[in-house]
Structure formats: structure tokens, C-alpha cells
Enzyme design. Structure first.
Site, PDB file in Angstrom:
ATOM      1  N   LYS A 134       0.745  -1.035  -0.129  1.00 14.49           N
ATOM      2  CA  LYS A 134       0.256  -0.104  -0.053  1.00 14.49           C
ATOM      3  C   LYS A 134       0.742   1.307  -0.009  1.00 14.49           C
ATOM      4  O   LYS A 134       1.883   1.310   0.721  1.00 14.49           O
ATOM      5  CB  LYS A 134      -0.924  -0.176   1.455  1.00 14.49           C
ATOM      6  N   GLU A 175      -3.723   4.199  -3.271  1.00 14.80           N
ATOM      7  CA  GLU A 175      -4.375   5.068  -2.295  1.00 14.80           C
ATOM      8  C   GLU A 175      -4.199   6.332  -2.571  1.00 14.80           C
ATOM      9  O   GLU A 175      -3.418   7.205  -1.905  1.00 14.80           O
ATOM     10  CB  GLU A 175      -4.007   4.621  -0.923  1.00 14.80           C
ATOM     11  N   LYS A 220      -7.821   2.025  -3.596  1.00 15.55           N
ATOM     12  CA  LYS A 220      -8.352   2.410  -2.066  1.00 15.55           C
ATOM     13  C   LYS A 220      -8.502   3.991  -1.870  1.00 15.55           C
ATOM     14  O   LYS A 220      -7.621   4.704  -1.458  1.00 15.55           O
ATOM     15  CB  LYS A 220      -7.270   1.987  -0.932  1.00 15.55           C
TER      16      LYS A 220
END
Length: 340
Positions: A134, A175, A220
Site C-alpha cells: 500500500k 491509495e 483504495k
């Protein structure tokens, strides 16, 4: 397992991702609120409590985002956290960015750092069994931000991160977060909608230019909310409608799934918004959760650093995970939440 297969497993219906990747300063703040010092042992004990919550981990959680500390950490009995997650068939992931830092200029914006040495770090994480990673890019809204330069810079960094992940056999979770707490933080939901659309457009442009396989990544994003200090508060239905509309406009159908961040919402708000989006239906990708505080908040307070509180804390965590699982299926109801 292929990148797409990993992504599909993370997006299994009714499952979501636990974000347990709080930085040391962030978890220290949360511990301070309940009167605890953030020691290595206490951080280990807290995360062990979460990871050994069998009901939650086996039924509602498909992946866990870890920190470098936690990826190589073991429980108090010597069992590696990775082994505990594997027993529950949960995929371990890793936060790889080094944080968001002030971007040069006068707009009060941030740029995420951590690309230096990332190829080597990803190879190490892959050997340790990390299946996904991430990277968070922060987009600020204020009187003069965001600037196109900031959006483009963060989008470019996300794309470089993503292609390096795929090179290492790791699924990148991309993200781009449009945050709602910039100064003055009173912007409308329409402003967030516009900025989120512009950000997603830039991100997918950079991902394509970098050669990222869209079928081997996950998104995300933030939900489309009003600023934290806005006087006009949109309804759950409006948030869902605007968020789904902006995703349909900018997110390719090839992406295997979307796992939302909670972005400062209360536990129940994050659940209600996710449920309302799934009730709309007819979407090309599944929508689920990748929550941190909104999954852990009650469990942390209940645990309070005491081993005797572990069963009650695990029950609280399992309840919150179940509520979000139901929301990911469009089956959550307020009365189910209150029944706990």
C-alpha cells in the site's frame, strides 16, 4: 498465484482488509488516549489480540496491511505473525511509503516519499510472504489547493510504486486520498467530488503510462464527503450516490476491486456509507472496506493494554468486522449494529 488471483482473493465477497499499518507516531497517539505508552511489547500484544481474533480473521478479513515492524514480528509465544495470518488464510500486506511530507510551495500540500530503494525493499517483502502493498498519496483541499502540480506529482509517485510492486510479484493497493481536514476544512461535498474526480483521472493516466496491469492492482480511495468543518452535512444516500458516480466516471472496469478508507468517519458512518453504495448495485467492481481506526476503535478501548480484556476486545473487533462484511454485501442494518 498471479497478481489478479491475489487481488480477487482480497476482494472475496463479504471480506475486507484490516489496515494495521499505523505509523509509530499514530499508534502512540491512540495509545495515549487510553493511558498507555507505545512500547514495542504493547504494540505487539495489541496486534496479536487482533490477529488471533479467529471469528473476525477467518470470516470477514481477507488481508492485513502491516508495517515493517509487524511483518517480521512474532507473538509472545514466538509464533510469527505471518504464520498466524496464514492459518486464518489471510494475506499479509505491507505499507511501503515513508509518509507524506510538505511539498515545496505555498499551498500547504504534501507529497509522499519512499521511492528510493523501493525495488530492493519490495524484493525483501516478497521473500517474507507479502502478497500486496500500500502507498498513500495525500491530496489537500484548502483555499488554494489542490494544485495540478501536486495532484500530478502524487499520481506519478503512485504509478512508479505500483509498477515496482508488480515487478516484484506484489499487488499494489493504490491509495489517492482527498482529505477533508485541510484549513479551513469547510468545503462542500461538491468540491470533494470535483477534486476526487480530477485526482482519479490523473492517477489512472499515470498508471497507464507506467504500464501498470490494471487487473493486478486494487484501488483504495476516499469516499466523497464534505469537509470536516462544513455546515451542510450530506445524507448517507448523497455520499453513496456521488461516490459511486465519480468512480463510474473515472475507474476502469478492469480494476478487480475497490476497498475504501474510512477517512475520519465514525465507525457506523463508514459502515453505513459502504452499505449504501453496495445497495446501488450494478457496478463493474466489488466495493469493500480497508479500514483502520473504524475497525479497531472499540477493540482498542476495550483492550486497554490488559490481557484479561482480550476476549472482550476480540468480540468488539469481530462485531465491527461483521458489520462491515454485511455492508460489503449491501446487507447491513442499523438494528444489527445496535444489537451487539
Amino acid at each position: 498465484m498471479s497478481l489478479n488471483a491475489i487481488a480477487q482473493k482480497l476482494m472475496k465477497p463479504g471480506m475486507g482488509i484490516l489496515a494495521a499499518d499505523e505509523s509509530e507516531p499514530t499508534i502512540a497517539k491512540r495509545f495515549t488516549k487510553i493511558g498507555l505508552n507505545s512500547t514495542l511489547d504493547l504494540r505487539r500484544d495489541y496486534r496479536e489480540m487482533l490477529f488471533r481474533s479467529k471469528e473476525a480473521m477467518q470470516n470477514y478479513i481477507s488481508g492485513v496491511i502491516l508495517t515493517e515492524e509487524t511483518l517480521e514480528q512474532s507473538a509472545v509465544d514466538g509464533t510469527a505473525f505471518r504464520a498466524i495470518l496464514a492459518e486464518a488464510d489471510v494475506i499479509p500486506g505491507i505499507k511501503v511509503d515513508r509518509g507524506a511530507f510538505p511539498m515545496p510551495g505555498e499551498a500547504g500540500e504534501k507529497i509522499t516519499e519512499g521511492l528510493d530503494g523501493l525495488r530492493q525493499r519490495l524484493a525483501h517483502y516478497a521473500k517474507l510472504g507479502a502478497g500486496f502493498a500500500k502507498w498513500r498519496g495525500v491530496i489537500t483541499i484548502n483555499d488554494i489547493a489542490p494544485t495540478r502540480n501536486n495532484i500530478r506529482a502524487n499520481a506519478h509517485a503512485l504509478a512508479r510504486y505500483a509498477i515496482l510492486c508488480q515487478e516484484a510479484g506484489i499487488v499494489p493497493i493504490v491509495e489517492p486520498e482527498v482529505v477533508g481536514d485541510g484549513d479551513p476544512g469547510d468545503h462542500s461535498i461538491r468540491k470533494t467530488e470535483d477534486v476526487t474526480g480530477e485526482t482519479l483521472e490523473a492517477v489512472f493516466k499515470e498508471l497507464r503510462l507506467a504500464g501498470v496491469d490494471l487487473a493486478g492492482m486494487l484501488l483504495k480511495p476516499n469516499m466523497v464527503l464534505a469537509g470536516t468543518k462544513a455546515k451542510d452535512r450530506p445524507s448517507v444516500e448523497e455520499v453513496a450516490r456521488r461516490t459511486v458516480a465519480i468512480l463510474r466516471e473515472h475507474v476502469p472496469a478492469a480494476v478487480p476491486g475497490i476497498a475504501f478508507l474510512s477517512g475520519g468517519q465514525t465507525d457506523e458512518e463508514a459502515t453505513a456509507h459502504l452499505n449504501a453504495m453496495n445497495e446501488i448495485g450494478g457496478l463493474p467492481w466489488p466495493l469493500t472496506f480497508s479500514y483502520g481506526r473504524a475497525l479497531q476503535n472499540v477493540a482498542l478501548v476495550t483492550w486497554a493494554g490488559e490481557r484479561t480484556n482480550v476476549p472482550a476486545a476480540q468480540a468488539a473487533f469481530s462485531h465491527r468486522a461483521r458489520m462491515n462484511s454485511l455492508a460489503a454485501l449491501g446487507q447491513w442494518r442499523t438494528d444489527l449494529d445496535k444489537a451487539a
